[in-house]
Write an enzyme that holds these catalytic residues in place. Structure first.
Site, PDB file in Angstrom:
ATOM      1  N   ASP A  26       0.838  -1.207   0.000  1.00 29.01           N
ATOM      2  CA  ASP A  26       0.000   0.000   0.000  1.00 29.01           C
ATOM      3  C   ASP A  26       0.868   1.251   0.000  1.00 29.01           C
ATOM      4  O   ASP A  26       1.971   1.248   0.558  1.00 29.01           O
ATOM      5  CB  ASP A  26      -0.908  -0.029   1.241  1.00 29.01           C
ATOM      6  CG  ASP A  26      -2.070   0.933   1.139  1.00 29.01           C
ATOM      7  OD1 ASP A  26      -2.289   1.503   0.052  1.00 29.01           O
ATOM      8  OD2 ASP A  26      -2.756   1.127   2.157  1.00 29.01           O
ATOM      9  N   HIS A  44       2.851   3.364  -8.920  1.00 26.79           N
ATOM     10  CA  HIS A  44       2.666   1.951  -9.255  1.00 26.79           C
ATOM     11  C   HIS A  44       3.916   1.428  -9.970  1.00 26.79           C
ATOM     12  O   HIS A  44       4.381   0.320  -9.713  1.00 26.79           O
ATOM     13  CB  HIS A  44       1.436   1.753 -10.138  1.00 26.79           C
ATOM     14  CG  HIS A  44       0.137   2.084  -9.449  1.00 26.79           C
ATOM     15  ND1 HIS A  44      -0.135   1.695  -8.164  1.00 26.79           N
ATOM     16  CD2 HIS A  44      -0.962   2.771  -9.873  1.00 26.79           C
ATOM     17  CE1 HIS A  44      -1.348   2.125  -7.828  1.00 26.79           C
ATOM     18  NE2 HIS A  44      -1.857   2.789  -8.844  1.00 26.79           N
ATOM     19  N   LEU A 138      10.686 -21.089  -3.931  1.00 26.52           N
ATOM     20  CA  LEU A 138       9.625 -20.204  -3.437  1.00 26.52           C
ATOM     21  C   LEU A 138       8.362 -20.282  -4.303  1.00 26.52           C
ATOM     22  O   LEU A 138       8.452 -20.304  -5.529  1.00 26.52           O
ATOM     23  CB  LEU A 138      10.146 -18.750  -3.446  1.00 26.52           C
ATOM     24  CG  LEU A 138       9.130 -17.669  -3.046  1.00 26.52           C
ATOM     25  CD1 LEU A 138       8.922 -17.665  -1.530  1.00 26.52           C
ATOM     26  CD2 LEU A 138       9.568 -16.293  -3.523  1.00 26.52           C
TER      27      LEU A 138
HETATM   28  C1  FPP Z   1      -1.794   0.299  -3.323  1.00 25.16           C
HETATM   29  O1  FPP Z   1      -1.343   1.614  -3.494  1.00 25.16           O
HETATM   30  C2  FPP Z   1      -1.312  -0.570  -4.367  1.00 25.16           C
HETATM   31  C3  FPP Z   1      -2.103  -1.167  -5.297  1.00 25.16           C
HETATM   32  C4  FPP Z   1      -3.546  -0.975  -5.442  1.00 25.16           C
HETATM   33  C5  FPP Z   1      -1.575  -2.070  -6.290  1.00 25.16           C
HETATM   34  C6  FPP Z   1      -0.262  -2.706  -6.001  1.00 25.16           C
HETATM   35  C7  FPP Z   1       0.422  -2.820  -7.272  1.00 25.16           C
HETATM   36  C8  FPP Z   1       1.761  -2.781  -7.474  1.00 25.16           C
HETATM   37  C9  FPP Z   1       2.726  -2.735  -6.392  1.00 25.16           C
HETATM   38  C10 FPP Z   1       2.305  -2.785  -8.845  1.00 25.16           C
HETATM   39  C11 FPP Z   1       1.862  -3.924  -9.681  1.00 25.16           C
HETATM   40  C12 FPP Z   1       2.080  -5.236  -9.038  1.00 25.16           C
HETATM   41  C13 FPP Z   1       2.567  -6.325  -9.655  1.00 25.16           C
HETATM   42  C14 FPP Z   1       2.664  -7.616  -8.941  1.00 25.16           C
HETATM   43  C15 FPP Z   1       3.037  -6.278 -11.033  1.00 25.16           C
HETATM   44  P1  FPP Z   1      -2.423   2.769  -3.582  1.00 25.16           P
HETATM   45  O2  FPP Z   1      -2.584   3.116  -5.008  1.00 25.16           O
HETATM   46  O3  FPP Z   1      -3.686   2.356  -2.901  1.00 25.16           O
HETATM   47  O4  FPP Z   1      -1.700   3.898  -2.784  1.00 25.16           O
HETATM   48  P2  FPP Z   1      -2.369   5.047  -1.914  1.00 25.16           P
HETATM   49  O5  FPP Z   1      -3.128   4.368  -0.797  1.00 25.16           O
HETATM   50  O6  FPP Z   1      -1.197   5.833  -1.422  1.00 25.16           O
HETATM   51  O7  FPP Z   1      -3.258   5.831  -2.812  1.00 25.16           O
END
Ligand code: FPP
Length: 247
Positions: A26, A44, A138
């Site tokens: 997150d 992202h 893994l």
């Molecule tokens: C939360 O940050 C993250 C996500 C909704 C997606 C997680 C995705 C990645 C780390 C990249 C893609 C993953 C892979 C496995 C290729 P947020 O957008 O909710 O952040 P915020 O709470 O600060 O707005």
């Protein structure tokens, strides 16, 4: 005094590592804002490096499984453009990572309603899973279009179908038999669940499996998650006494 990564690595008791670590990644959006980017997408994109680091570290430590919450069922309510971007990042990651997954003997699996993913993304996911399926190290489990309540409801539906067909009697439904209907019954429950970005929630993640997991929260935003923070979480985990309801 802050310990170096190497000192932290040495401090870790390699005989008492968690078998399964699960991470709620997150803070990508906040990271982007903090770094002056106009779009959340930059967060992202930066998050991909942290995914790579977490996976590499888990493999290096010979953990049995690492589950990453990459896209929740609730994430489908995000703006269409952001979803498209995340899906294209995912597709590229699944393709580009194949050599690294093979080199490190990592098997890729997924949890969730992957039928909802765009075709090209789902095809690449299935392809990468197939290529890595004989790897014995893994297990990297990507939670995609995943919801914990949905996973439980899906299991209940399968059991109800079996019960209606006379294959299972209601009196025979135990915790063990129920768990066999979850997405990956072969995986041990997570011993440790990490959440980044200073939020203290479980957000519909592995609800059944999290029953006895140790929870670790860090203020670090996901793109800043690195080997050092992973090691700190593992050392913290090793300081805890797990009683599983006993004394
Ligand atoms: C939360 O940050 C993250 C996500 C909704 C997606 C997680 C995705 C990645 C780390 C990249 C893609 C993953 C892979 C496995 C290729 P947020 O957008 O909710 O952040 P915020 O709470 O600060 O707005």
């Amino acid at each position: 005094m802050t310990l170096s990564e190497q000192e932290l690595f040495q401090q870790l008791d390699k005989n008492r590592l968690p078998r399964h670590v699960a991470i709620i990644m997150d803070g990508n959006g906040r990271w982007a804002r903090l770094h002056g980017f106009k779009s959340r997408m930059s967060g992202h994109r930066a998050g991909i490096d942290a995914v790579r680091t977490a996976t590499r570290t888990a493999a290096e430590l010979n953990l049995h499984a690492l589950t990453l919450y990459a896209f929740s069922e609730e994430n489908w309510s995000r703006p269409k453009r952001e979803i498209q971007f995340l899906m294209s990042l995912l597709r590229r990651f699944l393709k580009d990572e194949i050599p690294e997954l093979m080199e490190n003997n990592i098997r890729l699996v997924s949890s969730g309603h992957i039928r909802r993913l765009p075709d090209d993304c789902r095809m690449q996911l299935l392809e990468t899973q197939k290529i890595t399926q004989k790897n014995t190290g893994l297990i990297l489990n990507l939670a995609l279009s995943y919801g914990g309540r949905t996973e439980i409801a899906d299991a209940v539906r399968k059991i109800a179908t079996d019960a209606a067909a006379g294959k299972i009697h209601p009196d025979d439904i135990t915790e063990e038999r129920f768990a066999a209907f979850l997405y990956h019954p072969e995986l041990p429950d997570p011993d440790l669940i990490i959440r980044t970005s200073g939020e203290y929630r479980i957000s519909n993640f592995l609800l059944w499996q999290a029953a006895y997991a140790e929870l670790y929260f860090t203020n670090v935003l996901w793109p800043d998650f690195n080997k050092r923070i992973f090691l700190e979480a593992l050392i913290d985990y090793q300081k805890r006494e797990r009683r599983f309801g006993g004394v």
